[in-house]
Design a protein around this motif. Structure first.
Motif, PDB file in Angstrom:
ATOM      1  N   TYR A  11      39.963 131.030  63.037  1.00  0.00           N
ATOM      2  CA  TYR A  11      39.650 129.790  62.953  1.00  0.00           C
ATOM      3  C   TYR A  11      38.219 129.492  62.891  1.00  0.00           C
ATOM      4  CZ  TYR A  11      39.193 124.622  63.742  1.00  0.00           C
ATOM      5  OH  TYR A  11      38.952 123.369  63.508  1.00  0.00           O
ATOM      6  N   ASP A  12      37.579 128.805  61.669  1.00  0.00           N
ATOM      7  CA  ASP A  12      36.141 128.387  61.445  1.00  0.00           C
ATOM      8  C   ASP A  12      35.822 127.367  61.525  1.00  0.00           C
ATOM      9  OD1 ASP A  12      33.556 129.157  60.801  1.00  0.00           O
ATOM     10  OD2 ASP A  12      34.079 129.211  58.465  1.00  0.00           O
ATOM     11  N   GLU A  13      34.887 126.573  62.433  1.00  0.00           N
ATOM     12  CA  GLU A  13      34.506 125.289  62.301  1.00  0.00           C
ATOM     13  C   GLU A  13      33.710 124.857  61.066  1.00  0.00           C
ATOM     14  OE1 GLU A  13      34.553 124.930  67.213  1.00  0.00           O
ATOM     15  OE2 GLU A  13      32.770 124.257  66.102  1.00  0.00           O
ATOM     16  N   HIS A  14      33.786 123.895  60.705  1.00  0.00           N
ATOM     17  CA  HIS A  14      32.779 123.323  59.429  1.00  0.00           C
ATOM     18  C   HIS A  14      31.601 122.907  60.523  1.00  0.00           C
ATOM     19  CE1 HIS A  14      35.831 123.665  56.497  1.00  0.00           C
ATOM     20  NE2 HIS A  14      36.587 122.901  57.379  1.00  0.00           N
TER      21      HIS A  14
ATOM     22  N   LEU B   4      47.366 131.742  72.923  1.00  0.00           N
ATOM     23  CA  LEU B   4      48.893 131.568  72.475  1.00  0.00           C
ATOM     24  C   LEU B   4      49.342 130.415  71.895  1.00  0.00           C
ATOM     25  CD1 LEU B   4      50.221 133.814  75.397  1.00  0.00           C
ATOM     26  CD2 LEU B   4      49.219 134.746  73.331  1.00  0.00           C
ATOM     27  N   VAL B   5      48.467 129.339  72.002  1.00  0.00           N
ATOM     28  CA  VAL B   5      49.157 128.053  71.605  1.00  0.00           C
ATOM     29  C   VAL B   5      48.289 127.222  70.545  1.00  0.00           C
ATOM     30  CG1 VAL B   5      50.722 127.801  73.506  1.00  0.00           C
ATOM     31  CG2 VAL B   5      48.405 127.178  73.785  1.00  0.00           C
ATOM     32  N   GLN B   6      47.655 127.905  69.855  1.00  0.00           N
ATOM     33  CA  GLN B   6      46.830 127.345  68.971  1.00  0.00           C
ATOM     34  C   GLN B   6      47.847 126.451  67.839  1.00  0.00           C
ATOM     35  OE1 GLN B   6      43.276 127.620  68.266  1.00  0.00           O
ATOM     36  NE2 GLN B   6      43.698 128.284  70.433  1.00  0.00           N
ATOM     37  N   TRP B   7      49.121 126.706  67.860  1.00  0.00           N
ATOM     38  CA  TRP B   7      49.839 126.076  67.036  1.00  0.00           C
ATOM     39  C   TRP B   7      50.343 124.682  67.443  1.00  0.00           C
ATOM     40  CZ3 TRP B   7      54.076 125.634  70.361  1.00  0.00           C
ATOM     41  CH2 TRP B   7      54.121 126.520  71.248  1.00  0.00           C
ATOM     42  N   TYR B   8      49.553 124.461  68.852  1.00  0.00           N
ATOM     43  CA  TYR B   8      49.741 122.856  69.249  1.00  0.00           C
ATOM     44  C   TYR B   8      49.096 122.035  68.399  1.00  0.00           C
ATOM     45  CZ  TYR B   8      51.299 124.066  74.058  1.00  0.00           C
ATOM     46  OH  TYR B   8      52.207 124.416  75.275  1.00  0.00           O
ATOM     47  N   GLU B   9      48.231 122.343  67.385  1.00  0.00           N
ATOM     48  CA  GLU B   9      47.800 121.481  66.413  1.00  0.00           C
ATOM     49  C   GLU B   9      48.923 120.901  65.495  1.00  0.00           C
ATOM     50  OE1 GLU B   9      45.398 123.073  63.138  1.00  0.00           O
ATOM     51  OE2 GLU B   9      46.074 124.937  63.927  1.00  0.00           O
ATOM     52  N   TYR B  10      49.933 121.421  65.603  1.00  0.00           N
ATOM     53  CA  TYR B  10      51.163 120.892  64.762  1.00  0.00           C
ATOM     54  C   TYR B  10      52.235 120.523  65.730  1.00  0.00           C
ATOM     55  CZ  TYR B  10      49.262 124.291  61.150  1.00  0.00           C
ATOM     56  OH  TYR B  10      48.550 124.536  60.351  1.00  0.00           O
TER      57      TYR B  10
ATOM     58  N   SER C 251      49.493 132.694  66.533  1.00  0.00           N
ATOM     59  CA  SER C 251      48.577 132.036  67.242  1.00  0.00           C
ATOM     60  C   SER C 251      47.128 132.722  67.546  1.00  0.00           C
ATOM     61  CB  SER C 251      48.980 131.484  68.653  1.00  0.00           C
ATOM     62  OG  SER C 251      47.730 130.789  69.337  1.00  0.00           O
ATOM     63  N   LEU C 252      47.393 134.067  67.749  1.00  0.00           N
ATOM     64  CA  LEU C 252      46.196 134.688  67.835  1.00  0.00           C
ATOM     65  C   LEU C 252      45.472 134.992  66.524  1.00  0.00           C
ATOM     66  CD1 LEU C 252      47.719 137.557  70.350  1.00  0.00           C
ATOM     67  CD2 LEU C 252      46.051 135.849  70.987  1.00  0.00           C
ATOM     68  N   TYR C 253      46.308 135.029  65.557  1.00  0.00           N
ATOM     69  CA  TYR C 253      45.452 135.153  64.381  1.00  0.00           C
ATOM     70  C   TYR C 253      44.601 133.975  63.816  1.00  0.00           C
ATOM     71  CZ  TYR C 253      44.876 135.063  59.213  1.00  0.00           C
ATOM     72  OH  TYR C 253      44.477 134.902  57.944  1.00  0.00           O
TER      73      TYR C 253
END
Length: 540
Positions: free
Chosen positions: A222-225, A158-164, A215-217
């Motif tokens: 999210y795709d790692e290089h 739920l907090v993938q936006w912590y990257e911002y 965040s769920l989206y």
């Protein structure tokens, strides 16, 4: 007042239930402060005497109960390295000091509430709270373990936006959600038009749903290089109480090597060993370690791995001819600094050191050494005039011969998002957390510590390779998922192909900007309080 105190206790219980390591309960944080806010409003509208004191006590009660219930294990950790009386005193820092600062934030909110509209007053409360959290991560008594944004560590999807935003984005999110629900309830209680209440409820729903859906989206898309590196983390499971006494250094090193060899591949580039994995009574002279048989034994092991490097904790010291650092200790005509360090050993005589910077108050550093000199006898067991380890002012990255940058993060340091971000700015492509975690025993502490590392992965979009002496060792990917982990108090070695990353997130670039904004806001609101008090005094 009894009902108000029960409301404060209800808030404390909700906060505790929402806190890691309890799974799936983090959404309680969106409502946990509402009972307390309603109790404070009741007091402020009442005819009680000394209402400011009652507000302070209600906020303090919530803070003390929530903090103590969530981090009860601190006493275990302190008692493992110091006498009971000293451990009890030092434990008051996380148990009581944070609660005191929380209570002060509510007391200042009361001062605003007496003179300004409720909206401005609640904005001031959020700023005061953020100022408290920032203070508690920067001063000598720093312990940011209970920063509100950490509460989503077990619900990282739920907090993938912590990257911002970093964890302070979580703090703001939690507070605004609580305030909107509080205003909706208050609106109905005060008989306002239904439209006012519905606006608050719709705002509450939108505030919860929109960031969560995004965040769920982000999480699923999210795709790692692809940029793989084979890494091994080792969990030797050495009893921390015997590490420096009855367990020989040679036997400990052999154990680490055997565990490393059990999973290593020819292309393994990093072997991560835990905090103080390389240790002996009195430590090692860092300037001469390359001459020691322990170093030669490790290099012999590395001969089988062309690109292999060992990133390990080490107990070290450096000798000086004078007291050139504030932490230098005098001994028989010389001076020295003792360090809790990380070391990078490669297939050469070159050694790289990093000295732990974020030191535990009491156990590793004497807080406010000058002002609190009268308390030095409590910590005399930790040596010298201050009892403090040496430290370095800023993080430094370990670079291998092949150019890979690793962030050596020692134990407690992994709960500072902004500090870990500084490694990334210097070129770190993954995070290596080395820790002991045996001191606190089989308590929630070890689980919380692991969970917080997931937030560092999201903030920086870096893999975390975590080596803990007694557990829990783990690999965490760039989305914050724990993809492998060891069991607690079981010897183990894990290997993983991790993806190195060189991209810089917005949070890494900007730092704790939300905290800075909160501190600036607290200065503005604090000035308004002072001006109001001065005006009242002059008119009186």
């Amino acid at each position: 007042m009894r009902k108000n105190y029960l409301s404060a206790l209800l808030s404390a219980c909700l906060l505790w239930l929402a806190w890691p390591p309890i799974p799936y309960t983090a959404p309680l944080l969106w409502v946990a402060f509402v009972p307390l806010l309603l109790a404070l409003e009741t007091v402020m509208r009442s005819d009680y005497r000394k209402k400011g004191t009652k507000v302070f006590l209600l906020g303090g009660l919530t803070g003390v109960v929530w903090n103590t219930a969530s981090i009860y294990w601190v006493f275990n950790a302190m008692n493992a390295v110091m006498p009971v009386y000293a451990a009890a005193f030092v434990s008051l820092i996380p148990f009581g000091l944070a609660a005191l600062l929380m209570a002060l934030a509510f007391r200042l909110y009361y001062q605003l509430r007496k003179r300004y509209a409720i909206g401005w007053s609640l904005a001031g409360l959020v700023c005061f709270w953020m100022a408290y959290e920032y203070l508690h991560q920067t001063w000598d008594l720093a312990f940011p373990w209970m920063t509100l944004g950490n509460g989503f560590a077990n619900t990282h999807q739920l907090v993938q936006w912590y990257e911002y935003t970093g964890v302070y984005g979580g703090t703001v999110w939690i507070w605004i959600a609580n305030i909107l629900l509080f205003l909706a309830i208050l609106s109905r209680r005060d008989g306002f038009a239904a439209s006012h209440r519905y606006k608050c409820i719709v705002g509450f729903g939108a505030l919860i749903l929109l960031p969560s859906i995004w965040s769920l989206y982000r999480y699923v898309s999210y795709d790692e290089h692809e940029n793989p590196s084979n890494v091994v983390v080792v969990q030797p499971n050495i009893n921390p109480y015997g590490k420096f006494t009855f367990l020989a250094t040679e036997a400990q090193i052999d154990n680490l090597i055997q565990l490393s060899e059990s999973v290593a591949q020819a292309n393994t580039e990093f072997f991560i060993w835990p905090e103080t994995a390389i240790a002996r009574q009195g430590g090692f002279d860092e300037d001469r370690f390359y001459e020691h048989p322990t170093f030669l034994r490790i290099q012999q092991f590395l001969e089988s791995y062309k690109n292999g490097n060992i990133l390990s904790g080490i107990e070290g010291y450096r000798i000086y001819t004078d007291a050139r650092t504030p932490t230098a200790r005098a001994y028989e005509g010389i001076y020295y600094d003792a360090f809790n360090s990380a070391i990078l050993i490669e297939n050469s005589a070159k050694l790289q050191y990093y000295h732990k910077s974020k030191l535990v108050a009491g156990a590793e550093q004497f807080p406010f050494a000058g002002a609190l000199a009268f308390m030095k006898p409590l910590f005399e067991g930790f040596g010298g005039t201050t009892g403090s380890y040496g430290r370095q002012d800023k993080p430094s990255v370990f670079y291998t011969q092949s150019g890979i940058g690793a962030a050596p993060v020692i134990c407690y340091e992994s709960i500072w998002g902004d500090y870990v971000a500084q490694y990334i700015k210097q070129g770190a492509q993954f995070i290596a957390v080395i820790t002991n975690d045996g001191w606190w025993g089989n308590t929630a502490g070890k689980d919380q510590h692991l969970a917080y590392a997931k937030l560092r992965a999201i903030e920086t979009r870096r893999w975390v390779a975590r080596s803990a002496n007694t557990g829990i060792s783990a690999f965490i990917n760039q989305r914050g998922d724990v993809v492998q982990k060891a069991q607690w108090w079981v010897p183990a070695a894990l290997k993983q192909d991790i993806n190195l990353n060189e991209e810089i997130t917005f949070y890494v670039s900007a730092g704790d900007y939300l905290a800075y904004a909160g501190c600036a806001g607290s200065l503005v609101f604090g000035t308004l309080i002072l001006l109001a008090l001065a005006k009242r005094r002059n008119s009186g």
